[in-house]
Design a protein around this motif. Structure first.
Motif, PDB file in Angstrom:
ATOM      1  N   ASP A   1      10.844  -5.605 -15.824  1.00  0.00           N
ATOM      2  CA  ASP A   1      11.923  -6.574 -15.462  1.00  0.00           C
ATOM      3  C   ASP A   1      13.125  -5.994 -15.709  1.00  0.00           C
ATOM      4  N   TYR A   2      14.323  -6.366 -14.745  1.00  0.00           N
ATOM      5  CA  TYR A   2      15.488  -5.680 -15.005  1.00  0.00           C
ATOM      6  C   TYR A   2      16.500  -6.542 -14.534  1.00  0.00           C
TER       7      TYR A   2
ATOM      8  N   GLU B   1      16.833  -2.495 -18.096  1.00  0.00           N
ATOM      9  CA  GLU B   1      15.272  -2.734 -17.935  1.00  0.00           C
ATOM     10  C   GLU B   1      14.933  -3.187 -19.294  1.00  0.00           C
TER      11      GLU B   1
ATOM     12  N   ARG C   1      15.616  -9.223 -11.511  1.00  0.00           N
ATOM     13  CA  ARG C   1      14.529  -9.094 -10.810  1.00  0.00           C
ATOM     14  C   ARG C   1      13.357  -8.622 -11.394  1.00  0.00           C
ATOM     15  N   LYS C   2      11.917  -9.123 -11.347  1.00  0.00           N
ATOM     16  CA  LYS C   2      11.000  -8.952 -11.898  1.00  0.00           C
ATOM     17  C   LYS C   2      10.314  -7.319 -11.713  1.00  0.00           C
TER      18      LYS C   2
END
Length: 94
Positions: A36-37, A91, A69-70
């Motif tokens: 994820d980030y 991240e 975002r995943k």
């Protein structure tokens, strides 16, 4: 296309923070995000996103306006503008 430049600023057990700089005409290269980030744009910019199947879309970045975002996102990021794109990628390690 030229290669985008990246510099890892922090890499520990919890996070990895990378500064990305995309000069005009450069790209990150196709990649898959393994974690994820969060993206934190440093400058306002327009990125071109290329999906694995070649579909292209534009993403508008506002300086300081973060997004999440995943893991699993696959894309190439291109700078097709005349100005440098700069953002931080944070991240989140599991």
């Amino acid at each position: 296309m030229l290669a985008a430049k990246s510099e890892v600023q922090i890499d520990n057990e919890e996070v990895r923070v990378t500064e990305w700089r995309l000069a005009p005409g450069s790209a990150t290269g196709h990649h898959t995000h393994g974690m994820d980030y969060v993206i934190v744009p440093v400058v306002a910019a327009e990125m071109t996103i290329v999906a694995p199947g070649g579909e292209r879309s534009k993403a508008q970045l506002a300086a300081g306006k973060s997004y999440f975002r995943k893991a699993g996102v696959q894309h190439d990021v291109l700078n097709e503008t005349s100005t440098e794109i700069v953002f931080l990628e944070i991240e989140l390690k599991p």
